[in-house]
Write a protein that holds these residues in place. Structure first.
Motif, PDB file in Angstrom:
ATOM      1  N   VAL A 112       0.862  -1.187   0.000  1.00 46.11           N
ATOM      2  CA  VAL A 112       0.000   0.000   0.000  1.00 46.11           C
ATOM      3  C   VAL A 112       0.897   1.236   0.000  1.00 46.11           C
ATOM      4  N   ASP A 113       0.408   2.329  -0.604  1.00 44.62           N
ATOM      5  CA  ASP A 113       1.150   3.599  -0.579  1.00 44.62           C
ATOM      6  C   ASP A 113       0.872   4.284   0.768  1.00 44.62           C
ATOM      7  N   PHE A 114       1.735   3.972   1.765  1.00 46.67           N
ATOM      8  CA  PHE A 114       1.491   4.473   3.121  1.00 46.67           C
ATOM      9  C   PHE A 114       1.614   5.994   3.222  1.00 46.67           C
ATOM     10  N   LYS A 115       2.438   6.572   2.337  1.00 46.25           N
ATOM     11  CA  LYS A 115       2.602   8.030   2.340  1.00 46.25           C
ATOM     12  C   LYS A 115       1.275   8.692   1.970  1.00 46.25           C
ATOM     13  N   LYS A 116       0.616   8.127   0.951  1.00 47.40           N
ATOM     14  CA  LYS A 116      -0.675   8.648   0.484  1.00 47.40           C
ATOM     15  C   LYS A 116      -1.733   8.532   1.590  1.00 47.40           C
ATOM     16  N   VAL A 117      -1.762   7.362   2.260  1.00 48.49           N
ATOM     17  CA  VAL A 117      -2.705   7.132   3.372  1.00 48.49           C
ATOM     18  C   VAL A 117      -2.429   8.140   4.483  1.00 48.49           C
ATOM     19  N   SER A 118      -1.144   8.335   4.769  1.00 50.44           N
ATOM     20  CA  SER A 118      -0.710   9.248   5.824  1.00 50.44           C
ATOM     21  C   SER A 118      -1.206  10.671   5.568  1.00 50.44           C
ATOM     22  N   ILE A 119      -1.052  11.148   4.328  1.00 59.53           N
ATOM     23  CA  ILE A 119      -1.468  12.522   3.970  1.00 59.53           C
ATOM     24  C   ILE A 119      -2.994  12.625   4.015  1.00 59.53           C
ATOM     25  N   LYS A 120      -3.679  11.617   3.458  1.00 58.85           N
ATOM     26  CA  LYS A 120      -5.151  11.669   3.373  1.00 58.85           C
ATOM     27  C   LYS A 120      -5.816  11.743   4.737  1.00 58.85           C
ATOM     28  N   TYR A 121      -5.284  10.965   5.725  1.00 57.35           N
ATOM     29  CA  TYR A 121      -5.964  10.873   7.029  1.00 57.35           C
ATOM     30  C   TYR A 121      -5.255  11.655   8.144  1.00 57.35           C
ATOM     31  N   GLY A 122      -4.176  12.344   7.792  1.00 57.76           N
ATOM     32  CA  GLY A 122      -3.497  13.192   8.775  1.00 57.76           C
ATOM     33  C   GLY A 122      -2.833  12.433   9.910  1.00 57.76           C
ATOM     34  N   VAL A 123      -2.265  11.262   9.573  1.00 58.67           N
ATOM     35  CA  VAL A 123      -1.510  10.500  10.573  1.00 58.67           C
ATOM     36  C   VAL A 123      -0.113  10.217  10.021  1.00 58.67           C
ATOM     37  N   SER A 124       0.793   9.796  10.888  1.00 63.41           N
ATOM     38  CA  SER A 124       2.157   9.502  10.428  1.00 63.41           C
ATOM     39  C   SER A 124       2.161   8.266   9.535  1.00 63.41           C
ATOM     40  N   GLU A 125       3.247   8.099   8.770  1.00 57.88           N
ATOM     41  CA  GLU A 125       3.370   6.915   7.909  1.00 57.88           C
ATOM     42  C   GLU A 125       3.401   5.637   8.746  1.00 57.88           C
ATOM     43  N   LEU A 126       4.033   5.722   9.915  1.00 57.13           N
ATOM     44  CA  LEU A 126       4.083   4.546  10.803  1.00 57.13           C
ATOM     45  C   LEU A 126       2.669   4.133  11.199  1.00 57.13           C
ATOM     46  N   ILE A 127       1.866   5.128  11.638  1.00 59.76           N
ATOM     47  CA  ILE A 127       0.491   4.826  12.069  1.00 59.76           C
ATOM     48  C   ILE A 127      -0.335   4.304  10.900  1.00 59.76           C
ATOM     49  N   SER A 128      -0.165   4.896   9.709  1.00 58.12           N
ATOM     50  CA  SER A 128      -0.942   4.430   8.559  1.00 58.12           C
ATOM     51  C   SER A 128      -0.587   2.974   8.233  1.00 58.12           C
ATOM     52  N   LYS A 129       0.692   2.627   8.355  1.00 59.96           N
ATOM     53  CA  LYS A 129       1.110   1.233   8.099  1.00 59.96           C
ATOM     54  C   LYS A 129       0.479   0.291   9.127  1.00 59.96           C
TER      55      LYS A 129
END
Length: 588
Positions: free
Chosen positions: A12-29
């Motif tokens: 998954v593109d964790f950076k994209k998830v991170s930006i979309k939901y306003g959480v860190s990349e670690l949390i999105s992963k």
């Protein structure tokens, strides 16, 4: 025990998830690792507010049930709630009883005795209710399988409402085709029904009871905030019934914990005091391993009504006495459990059972209410599906706990001709049978199983490999967004390889805690705490590095010990000083 370690690897593109939901990349992963991938689920996960609870009216038969209850309240017909003797059952009765009282209902309750009555509503309970002039039976956390019992109640002219969350019963023909069956109840509220359009079917019994009350309060013009006050109790049942802490369950538990930490319920406050938790922040751990077991102990060794009376207490002194009694019962239950576990281990180690892929262990003197707990402990120790049986009035009775690779309920179906009664789901089951069938059942379960040696090796899944130098206070605080942890939302686990251990110390009044000083790649020192088997740890070091290196480790001398760890990073606060420490789960 040898383990297999795996790292989750979701593409998954964790950076994209991170930006979309306003959480860190670690949390999105970590969120994606928990299979929370759909847009609404991610939003609800990050912000599990009460406003995001699903619409109760979408549940099958719930409007019908509410209309019946409204009529019965209006006519002052006698309503009797029939619950179950575990935490979910007790809390479900509490929610329905207090709420119906608030609506002005003529209502009382009955909870079956675990040993005398067994699980769920039965004909004796129905007969007694009819004699007592009860017009309406309202089940909670049971009733979905009570086909004959409900038929009997209907023959007596009673109204029956079922609220439950257990799997729908079925009959299976010779080709293995299943037909789901339902009772003659006037309304059946259970999100697991195929026809039910409710958005989330994994709530516990208390969750279903809460949904009914939400809708009833709305119909009775009682403010919705009054139903929200029940969420602290739903949270306890949700954690203790070990349902997945996602979606609506996460909303219940996250908000419920905040309420529990400020509770005004006299019984709950007394139990928190009696278990020495008055100065602690109550978490899912305390619900599942302290508060829940105390409520459960009343249903195991006495009457579950004692746990209910605690929650219903209106005087501080009465609440204090009941809380002390429950703590005492739970201590007794712990001692009896330990004794049972030791006997079970002795049987495994001294017989051919240890060569089986499915353990069936008969211990005649074990209290039948503890069979499931003991089965769970043995399953944990050996990573083998385990059934514990004990002597009952008419033969043997027991409970089983399984591993992910073995559907215990399906395997018992294949042996149904040897069983008097059984029920359950893939990971747990209850059963009764004649004593002469015990060995036959053991033989057949093991003959039928296609479990491989590979599948019996415990598997540990890691969220990601993590360099110890990346761990800091901000990262650890960031992880709080994932709480509360539990089934379906496990605590994140990280792995680090080849870590230099510079010192080891044994701590705790029972010498049962191992503290390690670990050296990072950049030369920083970080503490690790291990609560597992210290003797086994020492033997592992001796086998790999020799006795001398173990002595060096304890003396804090330069040594050649390097270990792989699986851990969860936390902040330890002691005497006003805080430092980072790793809670070590596994090592190799």
């Amino acid at each position: 025990m040898v383990e297999k370690w795996f790292v989750k690897n979701k593409k998954v593109d964790f950076k994209k998830v991170s930006i979309k939901y306003g959480v860190s990349e670690l949390i999105s992963k970590l969120i994606i690792n928990r299979d929370i991938t759909e847009d609404n689920m991610i939003k609800n996960y990050i912000n599990p507010s009460i406003e995001k609870l699903h619409d109760a009216s979408e549940m099958k038969d719930i409007k019908k049930a509410v209309n019946i209850l409204k009529d019965k309240i209006k006519s002052q017909s006698k309503i009797r709630i029939v619950g179950d003797y575990d935490v979910d059952g007790v809390i479900s009765v509490y929610i329905l009883y207090t709420s119906l009282k608030k609506c002005g209902a003529n209502v009382d309750y009955e909870i079956p005795d675990r040993i005398k009555d067994g699980y769920g509503i039965n004909k004796d309970i129905i007969f007694k209710a009819n004699e007592d002039g009860v017009d309406t039976l309202l089940t909670c956390d049971n009733g979905i399988s009570a086909i004959d019992q409900i038929k009997y109640a209907k023959e007596l002219g009673m109204t029956v409402i079922v609220t439950d969350h257990h799997d729908i019963p079925f009959v299976e023909d010779e080709n293995g085709i299943r037909t789901f069956i339902s009772s003659e109840a006037d309304a059946i509220v259970n999100p697991k029904q195929i026809e039910c359009k409710y958005k989330f079917d994994r709530i516990c019994g208390a969750g279903v009871a809460f949904k009914l009350i939400q809708l009833l309060f709305n119909e009775m013009d009682i403010k919705k905030e009054e139903s929200f006050k029940l969420i602290e109790f739903v949270a306890i049942a949700t954690v203790c019934d070990v349902v997945d802490l996602i979606d609506e369950n996460r909303i219940f538990v996250k908000n419920g914990l905040a309420m529990i930490n400020k509770t005004t319920n006299l019984g709950l406050k007394a139990l928190i005091n009696a278990t020495n938790m008055y100065d602690k922040e109550i978490s899912t751990y305390h619900l599942g391993f302290v508060i829940g077991p105390c409520i459960n102990a009343s249903g195991r060794l006495d009457s579950a009504k004692r746990g209910l009376r605690l929650l219903l207490s209106e005087e501080e002194e009465q609440a204090r006495i009941l809380a002390d009694e429950l703590v005492e019962l739970n201590n007794e239950r712990k001692d009896m459990t330990l004794e049972g576990v030791e006997k079970a281990i002795d049987i495994v180690e001294s017989t051919n059972i240890k060569n089986d892929k499915v353990f069936l262990i008969y211990i005649s003197e074990v209290h039948e209410s503890l069979a499931g707990i003991i089965a769970g402990r043995i399953r944990e120790k050996y990573n083998v599906p385990t059934i514990i049986l004990t002597k009952a009035e008419n033969g043997a009775k027991g409970s089983g706990r399984s591993i992910e690779e073995y559907n215990m309920f399906e395997e018992l179906i294949k042996c149904k001709e040897l069983l008097d009664k059984f029920g359950g789901h893939p990971m747990a089951a209850g059963l009764s049978l004649k004593e002469e069938n015990i060995d036959k059942l053991r033989e057949k379960l093991n003959k039928n199983t296609i479990l491989t040696e590979e599948e019996l090796i415990p598997k540990v899944t890691i969220d990601l490999a993590l360099n110890l130098d990346y761990i800091n206070y901000d990262m650890i605080n960031d992880l709080e967004v994932l709480e509360p942890f539990g089934k379906g939302n496990s605590k994140p686990l990280f792995g680090a390889k080849n870590i230099c251990v510079i010192k080891a110390m044994v701590l705790g009044k029972n010498n049962n805690v191992l503290k390690l000083k670990l050296k990072t790649e950049l030369g920083k020192i970080i503490d690790g705490i291990y609560f597992g088997d210290i003797n086994e740890f020492e033997n592992t070091i001796i086998n790999k590095y020799g006795n001398e290196e173990l002595h060096k480790l304890y003396d804090g001398q330069y040594n050649s010990v390097n270990i792989d760890f699986i851990f969860y990073p936390s902040i330890n606060e002691y005497n006003g000083v805080s430092n980072i420490q790793l809670i070590i789960q596994n090592y190799r």
